[in-house]
Design a protein around this motif. Structure first.
Motif, PDB file in Angstrom:
ATOM      1  N   ALA A  12       4.662  17.538 -22.237  1.00  0.00           N
ATOM      2  CA  ALA A  12       3.213  17.602 -22.070  1.00  0.00           C
ATOM      3  C   ALA A  12       2.852  17.372 -20.610  1.00  0.00           C
ATOM      4  O   ALA A  12       3.668  16.916 -19.820  1.00  0.00           O
ATOM      5  N   PHE A  13       1.607  17.693 -20.282  1.00  0.00           N
ATOM      6  CA  PHE A  13       1.103  17.432 -18.947  1.00  0.00           C
ATOM      7  C   PHE A  13       0.629  15.991 -18.865  1.00  0.00           C
ATOM      8  O   PHE A  13       0.120  15.436 -19.827  1.00  0.00           O
ATOM      9  N   CYS A  43     -13.076  22.810 -18.030  1.00  0.00           N
ATOM     10  CA  CYS A  43     -11.777  22.174 -18.238  1.00  0.00           C
ATOM     11  C   CYS A  43     -10.833  23.121 -18.963  1.00  0.00           C
ATOM     12  O   CYS A  43     -11.250  23.876 -19.838  1.00  0.00           O
ATOM     13  N   LEU A  44      -9.571  23.024 -18.623  1.00  0.00           N
ATOM     14  CA  LEU A  44      -8.531  23.756 -19.317  1.00  0.00           C
ATOM     15  C   LEU A  44      -8.289  23.083 -20.666  1.00  0.00           C
ATOM     16  O   LEU A  44      -8.101  21.869 -20.736  1.00  0.00           O
ATOM     17  N   VAL A  45      -8.323  23.834 -21.738  1.00  0.00           N
ATOM     18  CA  VAL A  45      -8.058  23.301 -23.073  1.00  0.00           C
ATOM     19  C   VAL A  45      -6.579  23.511 -23.354  1.00  0.00           C
ATOM     20  O   VAL A  45      -6.104  24.640 -23.395  1.00  0.00           O
ATOM     21  N   GLU A  46      -5.864  22.417 -23.529  1.00  0.00           N
ATOM     22  CA  GLU A  46      -4.415  22.488 -23.720  1.00  0.00           C
ATOM     23  C   GLU A  46      -4.023  22.149 -25.148  1.00  0.00           C
ATOM     24  O   GLU A  46      -3.171  21.314 -25.395  1.00  0.00           O
ATOM     25  N   ARG A  47      -4.672  22.785 -26.095  1.00  0.00           N
ATOM     26  CA  ARG A  47      -4.290  22.600 -27.485  1.00  0.00           C
ATOM     27  C   ARG A  47      -4.514  23.916 -28.208  1.00  0.00           C
ATOM     28  O   ARG A  47      -5.301  24.751 -27.756  1.00  0.00           O
ATOM     29  N   PRO A  48      -3.840  24.104 -29.320  1.00  0.00           N
ATOM     30  CA  PRO A  48      -3.988  25.378 -30.040  1.00  0.00           C
ATOM     31  C   PRO A  48      -5.427  25.590 -30.514  1.00  0.00           C
ATOM     32  O   PRO A  48      -6.130  24.639 -30.857  1.00  0.00           O
ATOM     33  N   LYS A 153     -19.442  22.851 -28.085  1.00  0.00           N
ATOM     34  CA  LYS A 153     -18.146  22.169 -28.061  1.00  0.00           C
ATOM     35  C   LYS A 153     -17.037  23.075 -28.585  1.00  0.00           C
ATOM     36  O   LYS A 153     -15.945  23.134 -28.024  1.00  0.00           O
ATOM     37  N   HIS A 154     -17.326  23.798 -29.649  1.00  0.00           N
ATOM     38  CA  HIS A 154     -16.282  24.609 -30.285  1.00  0.00           C
ATOM     39  C   HIS A 154     -16.159  26.012 -29.713  1.00  0.00           C
ATOM     40  O   HIS A 154     -15.320  26.790 -30.162  1.00  0.00           O
ATOM     41  N   ARG A 155     -16.933  26.317 -28.703  1.00  0.00           N
ATOM     42  CA  ARG A 155     -16.821  27.622 -28.033  1.00  0.00           C
ATOM     43  C   ARG A 155     -15.394  27.857 -27.556  1.00  0.00           C
ATOM     44  O   ARG A 155     -14.878  28.961 -27.636  1.00  0.00           O
ATOM     45  N   ALA A 156     -14.733  26.806 -27.084  1.00  0.00           N
ATOM     46  CA  ALA A 156     -13.365  26.932 -26.585  1.00  0.00           C
ATOM     47  C   ALA A 156     -12.337  26.296 -27.513  1.00  0.00           C
ATOM     48  O   ALA A 156     -11.151  26.340 -27.232  1.00  0.00           O
TER      49      ALA A 156
END
Length: 195
Positions: A12-13, A43-48, A153-156
């Motif tokens: 992970a990062f 922000c970069l989203v780092e989850r599926p 919130k859920h857009r990404a």
């Protein structure tokens, strides 16, 4: 932006998420003048990506609901998160009455199946003191802001988001083929083909 490094052992990062800082300009009036500037931080989203999530209105009066239908909340969540297999629920609450029924604990509310629940207790208080006062008389007055918050919130985070007003509203669709969401998966597949 803070530096980030990959921890290869953990896979992970580590560090703050990558962020993009930008500004968007627009003219506030047709008369010209200087453009208004709005700073953006992405922000970069780092989850599926979640497949299907749900948003509620700010719910209230759980005690009264349970006096009439003691199982209503549990049945509603089990149907959508368990039976239909939705990934996530954003549950908004106007008066704080739903926290105990959700078994809410900061960071780890339980949910049927592999789903997760984000609980927003006393939602009007996150908006303003005036909204808290108004919500005592009209508990649904912050509904639009809850929907805007959830959808933004859920857009990404989610491919599909459905607004399920309250525990008296159930999502259902006739099944054409077997899928993770029953007949709902058929509807989503048809929508996916059109987009």
């Amino acid at each position: 932006a803070a530096s980030r490094r990959r921890d290869h052992k953990a896979g992970a990062f580590v560090g703050a998420p990558l962020r993009l800082h930008a500004e968007i300009g627009f003219w506030a009036d047709a008369g010209g003048g200087a453009p208004a500037v709005v700073p953006l931080e992405l922000c970069l989203v780092e989850r599926p990506l979640l497949e299907l999530s749900m948003c509620t209105m700010p719910l209230y009066g759980l005690r009264e609901l349970q006096q009439e239908l003691p199982w209503a909340l549990e049945d509603w969540l089990e149907h959508h998160l368990g039976v239909l297999g939705m990934d996530h629920a954003e549950v908004y609450d106007a008066d704080g009455s739903f926290g105990g029924a959700l078994g809410w604990q900061p960071g780890r509310p339980p949910a049927p199946g592999n789903a997760s629940i984000a609980y927003h207790s006393e939602w009007p208080a996150t908006l303003s003191a005036a909204m808290v006062d108004l919500s005592r008389e009209h508990p649904s007055c912050s509904e639009t802001w809850a929907y805007a918050h959830c959808l933004t919130k859920h857009r990404a985070l989610s491919r599909w988001v459905v607004i399920l007003h309250s525990p008296d509203e159930y999502l259902e669709a006739p099944a054409v083929s077997a899928g993770p969401f029953g007949g709902v998966s058929d509807v989503l597949e048809r929508l996916r083909e059109q987009t």
